[in-house]
Scaffold this motif. Structure first.
Motif, PDB file in Angstrom:
ATOM      1  N   SER A 127       8.696   6.349   8.650  1.00 59.05           N
ATOM      2  CA  SER A 127       8.939   5.528   9.838  1.00 59.05           C
ATOM      3  C   SER A 127       8.317   6.137  11.086  1.00 59.05           C
ATOM      4  O   SER A 127       7.892   5.403  11.995  1.00 59.05           O
ATOM      5  CB  SER A 127      10.446   5.341  10.034  1.00 59.05           C
ATOM      6  OG  SER A 127      11.086   6.611  10.159  1.00 59.05           O
ATOM      7  N   TYR A 128       8.242   7.478  11.162  1.00 54.07           N
ATOM      8  CA  TYR A 128       7.712   8.093  12.383  1.00 54.07           C
ATOM      9  C   TYR A 128       6.235   7.787  12.600  1.00 54.07           C
ATOM     10  O   TYR A 128       5.728   7.894  13.714  1.00 54.07           O
ATOM     11  CB  TYR A 128       7.927   9.608  12.351  1.00 54.07           C
ATOM     12  CG  TYR A 128       7.144  10.347  11.293  1.00 54.07           C
ATOM     13  CD1 TYR A 128       5.806  10.680  11.479  1.00 54.07           C
ATOM     14  CD2 TYR A 128       7.753  10.718  10.105  1.00 54.07           C
ATOM     15  CE1 TYR A 128       5.095  11.356  10.496  1.00 54.07           C
ATOM     16  CE2 TYR A 128       7.057  11.399   9.126  1.00 54.07           C
ATOM     17  CZ  TYR A 128       5.734  11.725   9.323  1.00 54.07           C
ATOM     18  OH  TYR A 128       5.039  12.386   8.353  1.00 54.07           O
ATOM     19  N   THR A 129       5.517   7.397  11.542  1.00 55.59           N
ATOM     20  CA  THR A 129       4.099   7.078  11.703  1.00 55.59           C
ATOM     21  C   THR A 129       3.886   5.732  12.382  1.00 55.59           C
ATOM     22  O   THR A 129       2.787   5.451  12.880  1.00 55.59           O
ATOM     23  CB  THR A 129       3.394   7.054  10.345  1.00 55.59           C
ATOM     24  OG1 THR A 129       3.918   5.972   9.548  1.00 55.59           O
ATOM     25  CG2 THR A 129       3.579   8.364   9.602  1.00 55.59           C
ATOM     26  N   LYS A 130       4.916   4.887  12.352  1.00 53.90           N
ATOM     27  CA  LYS A 130       4.836   3.523  12.912  1.00 53.90           C
ATOM     28  C   LYS A 130       3.720   2.705  12.244  1.00 53.90           C
ATOM     29  O   LYS A 130       3.179   1.764  12.834  1.00 53.90           O
ATOM     30  CB  LYS A 130       4.626   3.555  14.428  1.00 53.90           C
ATOM     31  CG  LYS A 130       5.746   4.248  15.194  1.00 53.90           C
ATOM     32  CD  LYS A 130       5.483   4.242  16.685  1.00 53.90           C
ATOM     33  CE  LYS A 130       6.634   4.861  17.467  1.00 53.90           C
ATOM     34  NZ  LYS A 130       6.870   6.280  17.120  1.00 53.90           N
ATOM     35  N   LEU A 131       3.386   3.074  11.002  1.00 54.02           N
ATOM     36  CA  LEU A 131       2.362   2.349  10.250  1.00 54.02           C
ATOM     37  C   LEU A 131       3.035   1.338   9.322  1.00 54.02           C
ATOM     38  O   LEU A 131       4.058   1.646   8.694  1.00 54.02           O
ATOM     39  CB  LEU A 131       1.520   3.315   9.414  1.00 54.02           C
ATOM     40  CG  LEU A 131       0.681   4.325  10.201  1.00 54.02           C
ATOM     41  CD1 LEU A 131       0.014   5.311   9.253  1.00 54.02           C
ATOM     42  CD2 LEU A 131      -0.363   3.613  11.055  1.00 54.02           C
ATOM     43  N   PRO A 132       2.485   0.122   9.205  1.00 51.90           N
ATOM     44  CA  PRO A 132       3.095  -0.874   8.316  1.00 51.90           C
ATOM     45  C   PRO A 132       2.833  -0.539   6.846  1.00 51.90           C
ATOM     46  O   PRO A 132       1.870   0.158   6.505  1.00 51.90           O
ATOM     47  CB  PRO A 132       2.383  -2.174   8.709  1.00 51.90           C
ATOM     48  CG  PRO A 132       1.049  -1.722   9.225  1.00 51.90           C
ATOM     49  CD  PRO A 132       1.288  -0.399   9.901  1.00 51.90           C
ATOM     50  N   LYS A 133       3.687  -1.021   6.004  1.00 57.08           N
ATOM     51  CA  LYS A 133       3.499  -0.884   4.558  1.00 57.08           C
ATOM     52  C   LYS A 133       2.189  -1.557   4.162  1.00 57.08           C
ATOM     53  O   LYS A 133       1.863  -2.641   4.648  1.00 57.08           O
ATOM     54  CB  LYS A 133       4.681  -1.531   3.837  1.00 57.08           C
ATOM     55  CG  LYS A 133       4.761  -1.267   2.357  1.00 57.08           C
ATOM     56  CD  LYS A 133       6.055  -1.849   1.803  1.00 57.08           C
ATOM     57  CE  LYS A 133       6.220  -1.540   0.331  1.00 57.08           C
ATOM     58  NZ  LYS A 133       7.512  -2.081  -0.197  1.00 57.08           N
ATOM     59  N   ARG A 134       1.438  -0.902   3.269  1.00 57.76           N
ATOM     60  CA  ARG A 134       0.088  -1.391   2.970  1.00 57.76           C
ATOM     61  C   ARG A 134      -0.158  -1.393   1.470  1.00 57.76           C
ATOM     62  O   ARG A 134       0.259  -0.478   0.753  1.00 57.76           O
ATOM     63  CB  ARG A 134      -0.952  -0.507   3.662  1.00 57.76           C
ATOM     64  CG  ARG A 134      -2.388  -0.969   3.521  1.00 57.76           C
ATOM     65  CD  ARG A 134      -3.265  -0.234   4.519  1.00 57.76           C
ATOM     66  NE  ARG A 134      -3.415   1.169   4.178  1.00 57.76           N
ATOM     67  CZ  ARG A 134      -4.518   1.694   3.647  1.00 57.76           C
ATOM     68  NH1 ARG A 134      -5.561   0.923   3.393  1.00 57.76           N
ATOM     69  NH2 ARG A 134      -4.592   2.978   3.386  1.00 57.76           N
ATOM     70  N   THR A 135      -0.849  -2.411   0.985  1.00 57.00           N
ATOM     71  CA  THR A 135      -1.276  -2.494  -0.411  1.00 57.00           C
ATOM     72  C   THR A 135      -2.786  -2.344  -0.478  1.00 57.00           C
ATOM     73  O   THR A 135      -3.509  -3.047   0.234  1.00 57.00           O
ATOM     74  CB  THR A 135      -0.848  -3.821  -1.053  1.00 57.00           C
ATOM     75  OG1 THR A 135       0.587  -3.902  -1.077  1.00 57.00           O
ATOM     76  CG2 THR A 135      -1.357  -3.913  -2.481  1.00 57.00           C
ATOM     77  N   VAL A 136      -3.236  -1.436  -1.315  1.00 55.38           N
ATOM     78  CA  VAL A 136      -4.668  -1.193  -1.517  1.00 55.38           C
ATOM     79  C   VAL A 136      -5.015  -1.682  -2.912  1.00 55.38           C
ATOM     80  O   VAL A 136      -4.515  -1.152  -3.913  1.00 55.38           O
ATOM     81  CB  VAL A 136      -5.021   0.297  -1.370  1.00 55.38           C
ATOM     82  CG1 VAL A 136      -6.529   0.493  -1.452  1.00 55.38           C
ATOM     83  CG2 VAL A 136      -4.484   0.836  -0.048  1.00 55.38           C
ATOM     84  N   GLU A 137      -5.862  -2.703  -3.002  1.00 59.16           N
ATOM     85  CA  GLU A 137      -6.165  -3.318  -4.282  1.00 59.16           C
ATOM     86  C   GLU A 137      -7.269  -2.561  -5.027  1.00 59.16           C
ATOM     87  O   GLU A 137      -8.231  -2.084  -4.414  1.00 59.16           O
ATOM     88  CB  GLU A 137      -6.575  -4.783  -4.088  1.00 59.16           C
ATOM     89  CG  GLU A 137      -5.469  -5.654  -3.522  1.00 59.16           C
ATOM     90  CD  GLU A 137      -5.888  -7.100  -3.391  1.00 59.16           C
ATOM     91  OE1 GLU A 137      -7.102  -7.384  -3.508  1.00 59.16           O
ATOM     92  OE2 GLU A 137      -5.014  -7.958  -3.166  1.00 59.16           O
ATOM     93  N   ASP A 138      -7.077  -2.466  -6.316  1.00 62.20           N
ATOM     94  CA  ASP A 138      -8.074  -1.925  -7.249  1.00 62.20           C
ATOM     95  C   ASP A 138      -8.659  -0.601  -6.750  1.00 62.20           C
ATOM     96  O   ASP A 138      -9.846  -0.490  -6.464  1.00 62.20           O
ATOM     97  CB  ASP A 138      -9.188  -2.947  -7.476  1.00 62.20           C
ATOM     98  CG  ASP A 138      -9.972  -2.643  -8.769  1.00 62.20           C
ATOM     99  OD1 ASP A 138      -9.504  -1.821  -9.562  1.00 62.20           O
ATOM    100  OD2 ASP A 138     -11.037  -3.255  -8.962  1.00 62.20           O
ATOM    101  N   THR A 139      -7.800   0.389  -6.674  1.00 60.32           N
ATOM    102  CA  THR A 139      -8.251   1.707  -6.215  1.00 60.32           C
ATOM    103  C   THR A 139      -7.663   2.787  -7.113  1.00 60.32           C
ATOM    104  O   THR A 139      -6.532   2.673  -7.602  1.00 60.32           O
ATOM    105  CB  THR A 139      -7.832   1.952  -4.755  1.00 60.32           C
ATOM    106  OG1 THR A 139      -8.328   3.224  -4.341  1.00 60.32           O
ATOM    107  CG2 THR A 139      -6.321   1.954  -4.602  1.00 60.32           C
ATOM    108  N   ARG A 140      -8.450   3.839  -7.300  1.00 55.91           N
ATOM    109  CA  ARG A 140      -7.994   4.992  -8.072  1.00 55.91           C
ATOM    110  C   ARG A 140      -8.036   6.267  -7.246  1.00 55.91           C
ATOM    111  O   ARG A 140      -7.724   7.336  -7.754  1.00 55.91           O
ATOM    112  CB  ARG A 140      -8.856   5.153  -9.333  1.00 55.91           C
ATOM    113  CG  ARG A 140      -8.850   3.907 -10.211  1.00 55.91           C
ATOM    114  CD  ARG A 140      -9.677   4.066 -11.458  1.00 55.91           C
ATOM    115  NE  ARG A 140      -9.828   2.792 -12.150  1.00 55.91           N
ATOM    116  CZ  ARG A 140     -10.450   2.645 -13.316  1.00 55.91           C
ATOM    117  NH1 ARG A 140     -10.977   3.693 -13.917  1.00 55.91           N
ATOM    118  NH2 ARG A 140     -10.544   1.452 -13.883  1.00 55.91           N
TER     119      ARG A 140
END
Length: 342
Positions: A127-140
């Protein structure tokens, strides 16, 4: 009377005519019932005893699709006829037809080793980063700040019996699998260090994936605030009536809380001067304060100790304070007489 050699020739000719009247006999068909990996070739051989048939045909009947007929070819002196299917993509049945006869029906089933089709990652930042939850598609390969929760959805070519991530030092993270869905899932995992895994899959026939894809995660630290003093530079000598301009550039990777200046006179009580708060991440903030020494009633030979400080949120979620180096300002008399040394 007929000569013996004439009688022998007649008997041989009679035997050949008898052999010619006999039908060709199919001894075996290879490979018979079998299973093959999808995309691999398959050779079909028909073995005969006695004479060779006049024609031999391989008849293929896919589950969904039209029947195919392929002529089998004799390449050697032996009565063996064959053909090669360059790539088998689906299951089918087949039989061999020869001289108006046919073999029994055989089954060819197709299998696949489990493989990874795509890997979708979800990063739930602290929470302290204030960054939204993120989905990264097709990544390794991923990078995230420590404390981030990582979850993965591995889309497979078919359902599997087991799936796991195997890391260094035989670390094993079991994945959640679904009996009827080609999916393996990594539940949320809190990242604290760099991770390198190999994805190992096993299907219901205990077939493993031929190539175990690598999953790499780089975890970077939540760094404390950076403080660079711009004024005054180092230790100073100042007069009791001087006004000293204190200034520093401050920044933090995920955002600042309160920041300011602290000083004391001759080892006395510390005085905190808050100069601001709640600055965004990766942004340089100029913290400045003008200190009138006259208001402090300082005397010659006394020392003023001072430093800047700034707060942020540490990886444990608690407040954290960073400090600059400490410097000194020596109070000099109003008048100083300098003489050349001996």
């Amino acid at each position: 009377l007929a000569k013996p050699e004439t009688f022998s020739k007649a008997k041989s000719a009679q035997s050949e005519r008898a052999q010619a009247l006999l039908p060709a006999e199919l001894n075996k068909v290879e490979p018979g019932n079998t299973e093959v990996e999808r995309g691999t070739p398959l050779a079909v051989l028909a073995h005969f005893t006695g004479k060779s048939p006049r024609s031999t045909t391989l008849v293929i009947s896919p589950k969904d699709g039209p029947t195919r007929r392929i002529e089998l070819v004799k390449n050697l002196d032996d009565p063996i006829f064959g053909a090669t299917l360059p790539s088998v993509e689906e299951s089918f049945t087949y039989h061999v037809e020869y001289d108006q006869q046919k073999s029994r029906i055989f089954n060819v089933s197709v299998y696949e080793h489990p493989t990874l089709d795509r890997a979708d990652a979800t990063l739930d930042y602290p929470s302290y980063t204030k960054l939204p939850k993120r989905t990264v598609e097709d990544t390794r390969r991923l990078s995230a700040v420590e404390g981030t929760q990582l979850s993965y959805k591995f889309q497979l070519n078919k359902p599997v019996q087991t799936a796991r991530l195997v890391g260094e030092n035989d670390e094993v993270v079991e994945l959640r699998v679904h009996a009827k869905r080609p999916l393996a899932e990594l539940p949320p995992l809190t990242l604290t260090q760099n991770r390198t895994w190999k994805l190992e899959l096993t299907d219901d026939a205990n077939r493993a994936n031929k190539i175990a894809p690598r999953i790499e995660v780089v975890v970077y630290a939540n760094k404390p605030p950076k403080i660079r003093i711009s004024s005054p530079r180092g230790d100073q000598q100042v007069s009791p009536l001087e006004e000293v301009d204190y200034a520093a550039e401050i920044e933090d990777d995920f955002g600042l809380g309160p920041y300011g200046l602290t000083y004391n006179v001759n080892g006395g009580d510390l005085h905190d001067v808050q100069l601001g708060k709640d600055a965004p991440g990766n942004t340089k903030i100029l913290a400045a304060h003008l200190l009138a020494l006259e208001t402090l009633a300082v005397e010659p030979d006394q020392l003023i100790n001072w430093y800047f400080w700034a707060e942020d949120i540490g990886p444990d979620g608690n407040k954290r304070r960073a400090y600059s180096d400490m410097f000194f300002a020596e109070i000099r008399p109003f008048e100083e007489i300098f003489r050349q040394g001996q």
